[in-house]
Design a protein around this motif. Structure first.
Motif, PDB file in Angstrom:
ATOM      1  N   LEU A   1      15.062  -0.810   6.531  1.00  0.00           N
ATOM      2  CA  LEU A   1      14.111  -1.782   5.992  1.00  0.00           C
ATOM      3  C   LEU A   1      14.822  -3.004   5.422  1.00  0.00           C
ATOM      4  CD1 LEU A   1      11.541   0.595   4.274  1.00  0.00           C
ATOM      5  CD2 LEU A   1      11.322  -0.596   6.459  1.00  0.00           C
ATOM      6  N   GLY A   2      16.052  -2.811   4.930  1.00  0.00           N
ATOM      7  CA  GLY A   2      16.856  -3.964   4.496  1.00  0.00           C
ATOM      8  C   GLY A   2      17.153  -4.896   5.658  1.00  0.00           C
ATOM      9  N   ASN A   3      17.379  -4.308   6.830  1.00  0.00           N
ATOM     10  CA  ASN A   3      17.539  -5.086   8.064  1.00  0.00           C
ATOM     11  C   ASN A   3      16.296  -5.942   8.309  1.00  0.00           C
ATOM     12  OD1 ASN A   3      17.650  -5.958  10.750  1.00  0.00           O
ATOM     13  ND2 ASN A   3      17.750  -3.904  11.611  1.00  0.00           N
ATOM     14  N   LEU A   4      15.110  -5.331   8.186  1.00  0.00           N
ATOM     15  CA  LEU A   4      13.860  -6.059   8.406  1.00  0.00           C
ATOM     16  C   LEU A   4      13.648  -7.167   7.381  1.00  0.00           C
ATOM     17  CD1 LEU A   4      11.104  -6.387   9.815  1.00  0.00           C
ATOM     18  CD2 LEU A   4      10.220  -4.648   8.255  1.00  0.00           C
ATOM     19  N   VAL A   5      13.943  -6.884   6.117  1.00  0.00           N
ATOM     20  CA  VAL A   5      13.766  -7.886   5.064  1.00  0.00           C
ATOM     21  C   VAL A   5      14.682  -9.087   5.307  1.00  0.00           C
ATOM     22  CG1 VAL A   5      14.098  -8.338   2.596  1.00  0.00           C
ATOM     23  CG2 VAL A   5      12.962  -6.247   3.335  1.00  0.00           C
TER      24      VAL A   5
ATOM     25  N   VAL B   1      13.937  -5.947  16.580  1.00  0.00           N
ATOM     26  CA  VAL B   1      13.213  -6.986  17.321  1.00  0.00           C
ATOM     27  C   VAL B   1      13.017  -8.217  16.447  1.00  0.00           C
ATOM     28  CG1 VAL B   1      10.999  -7.598  18.351  1.00  0.00           C
ATOM     29  CG2 VAL B   1      12.060  -5.429  18.915  1.00  0.00           C
ATOM     30  N   VAL B   2      12.719  -8.004  15.158  1.00  0.00           N
ATOM     31  CA  VAL B   2      12.520  -9.125  14.238  1.00  0.00           C
ATOM     32  C   VAL B   2      13.837  -9.818  13.923  1.00  0.00           C
ATOM     33  CG1 VAL B   2      11.731  -9.790  11.936  1.00  0.00           C
ATOM     34  CG2 VAL B   2      10.471  -8.063  13.230  1.00  0.00           C
ATOM     35  N   SER B   3      14.839  -9.030  13.508  1.00  0.00           N
ATOM     36  CA  SER B   3      16.094  -9.602  13.009  1.00  0.00           C
ATOM     37  C   SER B   3      16.982 -10.150  14.117  1.00  0.00           C
ATOM     38  CB  SER B   3      16.868  -8.537  12.215  1.00  0.00           C
ATOM     39  OG  SER B   3      16.129  -8.102  11.102  1.00  0.00           O
ATOM     40  N   PHE B   4      16.971  -9.509  15.286  1.00  0.00           N
ATOM     41  CA  PHE B   4      17.904  -9.887  16.344  1.00  0.00           C
ATOM     42  C   PHE B   4      17.217 -10.447  17.585  1.00  0.00           C
ATOM     43  CE2 PHE B   4      19.877  -6.002  14.289  1.00  0.00           C
ATOM     44  CZ  PHE B   4      20.536  -6.747  13.321  1.00  0.00           C
ATOM     45  N   GLY B   5      15.885 -10.546  17.541  1.00  0.00           N
ATOM     46  CA  GLY B   5      15.149 -11.154  18.644  1.00  0.00           C
ATOM     47  C   GLY B   5      14.380 -12.379  18.212  1.00  0.00           C
ATOM     48  N   VAL B   6      13.471 -12.206  17.254  1.00  0.00           N
ATOM     49  CA  VAL B   6      12.623 -13.312  16.808  1.00  0.00           C
ATOM     50  C   VAL B   6      13.402 -14.307  15.959  1.00  0.00           C
ATOM     51  CG1 VAL B   6      10.535 -13.930  15.541  1.00  0.00           C
ATOM     52  CG2 VAL B   6      10.588 -11.832  16.905  1.00  0.00           C
ATOM     53  N   ALA B   7      14.142 -13.818  14.959  1.00  0.00           N
ATOM     54  CA  ALA B   7      14.869 -14.718  14.051  1.00  0.00           C
ATOM     55  C   ALA B   7      15.891 -15.595  14.790  1.00  0.00           C
ATOM     56  CB  ALA B   7      15.539 -13.919  12.935  1.00  0.00           C
ATOM     57  N   PRO B   8      16.755 -15.032  15.656  1.00  0.00           N
ATOM     58  CA  PRO B   8      17.682 -15.907  16.399  1.00  0.00           C
ATOM     59  C   PRO B   8      16.961 -16.870  17.335  1.00  0.00           C
ATOM     60  CG  PRO B   8      18.426 -13.630  16.476  1.00  0.00           C
ATOM     61  CD  PRO B   8      17.044 -13.612  15.924  1.00  0.00           C
TER      62      PRO B   8
ATOM     63  N   ALA C   1      13.894 -13.569  23.155  1.00  0.00           N
ATOM     64  CA  ALA C   1      13.175 -12.566  22.366  1.00  0.00           C
ATOM     65  C   ALA C   1      12.644 -11.443  23.254  1.00  0.00           C
ATOM     66  CB  ALA C   1      12.036 -13.230  21.592  1.00  0.00           C
ATOM     67  N   CYS C   2      12.130 -11.785  24.440  1.00  0.00           N
ATOM     68  CA  CYS C   2      11.638 -10.778  25.373  1.00  0.00           C
ATOM     69  C   CYS C   2      12.758  -9.852  25.835  1.00  0.00           C
ATOM     70  CB  CYS C   2      10.977 -11.447  26.574  1.00  0.00           C
ATOM     71  SG  CYS C   2       9.411 -12.258  26.216  1.00  0.00           S
ATOM     72  N   CYS C   3      13.911 -10.416  26.147  1.00  0.00           N
ATOM     73  CA  CYS C   3      15.051  -9.597  26.586  1.00  0.00           C
ATOM     74  C   CYS C   3      15.516  -8.670  25.472  1.00  0.00           C
ATOM     75  CB  CYS C   3      16.204 -10.504  27.036  1.00  0.00           C
ATOM     76  SG  CYS C   3      15.924 -11.311  28.622  1.00  0.00           S
ATOM     77  N   THR C   4      15.462  -9.139  24.230  1.00  0.00           N
ATOM     78  CA  THR C   4      15.827  -8.288  23.100  1.00  0.00           C
ATOM     79  C   THR C   4      14.894  -7.087  23.016  1.00  0.00           C
ATOM     80  OG1 THR C   4      16.619 -10.221  21.865  1.00  0.00           O
ATOM     81  CG2 THR C   4      16.210  -8.210  20.610  1.00  0.00           C
ATOM     82  N   ALA C   5      13.595  -7.327  23.123  1.00  0.00           N
ATOM     83  CA  ALA C   5      12.614  -6.239  23.054  1.00  0.00           C
ATOM     84  C   ALA C   5      12.811  -5.257  24.206  1.00  0.00           C
ATOM     85  CB  ALA C   5      11.197  -6.813  23.074  1.00  0.00           C
TER      86      ALA C   5
ATOM     87  N   LEU D   1      24.624  -5.861  26.591  1.00  0.00           N
ATOM     88  CA  LEU D   1      25.087  -6.410  25.320  1.00  0.00           C
ATOM     89  C   LEU D   1      24.151  -5.962  24.199  1.00  0.00           C
ATOM     90  CD1 LEU D   1      26.957  -8.419  23.765  1.00  0.00           C
ATOM     91  CD2 LEU D   1      25.314 -10.214  24.356  1.00  0.00           C
ATOM     92  N   PRO D   2      24.676  -5.346  23.137  1.00  0.00           N
ATOM     93  CA  PRO D   2      23.807  -4.933  22.020  1.00  0.00           C
ATOM     94  C   PRO D   2      23.103  -6.131  21.393  1.00  0.00           C
ATOM     95  CG  PRO D   2      25.984  -3.922  21.854  1.00  0.00           C
ATOM     96  CD  PRO D   2      26.075  -4.943  22.935  1.00  0.00           C
ATOM     97  N   SER D   3      21.854  -5.931  20.992  1.00  0.00           N
ATOM     98  CA  SER D   3      21.086  -7.043  20.428  1.00  0.00           C
ATOM     99  C   SER D   3      21.706  -7.619  19.152  1.00  0.00           C
ATOM    100  CB  SER D   3      19.641  -6.602  20.180  1.00  0.00           C
ATOM    101  OG  SER D   3      19.585  -5.480  19.323  1.00  0.00           O
TER     102      SER D   3
END
Length: 286
Positions: A16-20, A103-110, A137-141, A163-165
């Motif tokens: 959850l810290g990751n998400l925050v 998905v949020v931290s490594f897909g949407v945010a970047p 973002a789609c590729c991350t998901a 490649l890891p997200s």
């Protein structure tokens, strides 16, 4: 319907810290000023408190803040899995929650950071940067969904397919931090030239790493390789050198290390494929 009876608290808090961190990275990205529009050179602030970290007088400070929060999210993501495995409390709930947060931290945010960093890319194509960010973002998901489906309990977590997200997000985040560093250490005229190239270069980099995420190229799990087993003396020296470089000139070293990690396996894969093809043609010719 199967109900959840118990949840491991400590690994879940890291998840959850990751998400925050990802959420606040999006907030910071939404406050980024357009490069060159409102920038007035100011002394780099002494960030002695969390309040000063979030409320800097530099209007481009949010570029660095967003990138930093993505890296903190990476640390949380790294520790939650390791803690869960060490405590032997891994679960399907933890795996699914981890992917949702990723998905949020490594897909949407970047993706949002990329759009904010490269507004001039619209001069090349009006919707180009938006399309590339959405594709990223789609590729991350898809990368995370594939990982959940294909990974089982017998996986030793020594390598990944694609490649890891977090590593892909680190490429974008590291260049955001590097951009802020260059902006505050050079005069504005020199930075304009650097920024011109960055805004045309980064979308293409993001497109490449998005495709690497959904590829089948194998990438090593660096954390697992670092903490498991004994290391040779040259490996130990290399680890110490990398740590010292990050601590001393992190803004310059981290982008190079992230790009090196992203591009080395594809380069090796390409070389091996080329060698096998030449060998096969040679055998047919012989």
């Amino acid at each position: 319907m199967r109900r959840i009876r118990a949840i491991s608290a400590f690994p879940t808090l890291f998840t959850l810290g990751n998400l925050v961190c990802g959420f606040f990275a999006i907030v910071a990205a939404s406050r980024i000023a357009k490069p060159g529009d409102t920038f007035v050179p100011v002394p780099s602030p002494k960030l002695d408190s969390a309040r000063e970290l979030f409320l800097s007088p530099d209007p481009t400070h949010n570029v660095m803040l967003c990138g930093t929060l993505i890296f903190i999210a990476m640390l949380c993501d790294m520790f939650d899995g390791q803690v869960a495995r060490l405590a032997k409390v891994t679960s399907d709930f933890g795996a699914q929650l981890d992917s949702l947060c990723d998905v949020v931290s490594f897909g949407v945010a970047p993706g949002i950071l990329l759009v904010k960093m490269c507004p001039q890319f619209t001069q090349i194509h009006p919707m180009g940067i938006w399309t590339i960010a959405a594709f990223y973002a789609c590729c991350t998901a898809m990368r995370l969904a594939r990982f959940n489906v294909e990974t089982d309990d017998e996986d030793d977590h020594s390598s990944f397919e694609g490649l890891p997200s977090p590593a892909a997000a680190a490429v974008i985040a590291s260049f955001a931090i590097f951009s802020y560093k260059v902006r505050n250490e050079t005069n504005f005229a020199n930075f304009e030239g650097f920024d011109w190239w960055l805004q045309r270069f980064m979308p293409l980099v993001a497109l490449a790493i998005a495709m690497l995420m959904v590829s089948r190229i194998r990438y090593p799990h660096l954390v697992t390789h670092m903490i498991r087993g004994q290391k040779s003396f040259p490996q130990l020296v290399a680890m110490v050198f990398v740590i010292m470089a990050v601590l001393t000139v992190g803004e310059y070293a981290i982008p190079m290390l992230c790009v090196l990690y992203a591009l080395t396996p594809p380069a090796i894969h390409g070389w091996r494929w080329s060698w096998r093809r030449r060998h096969l043609l040679h055998r047919k010719a012989g």
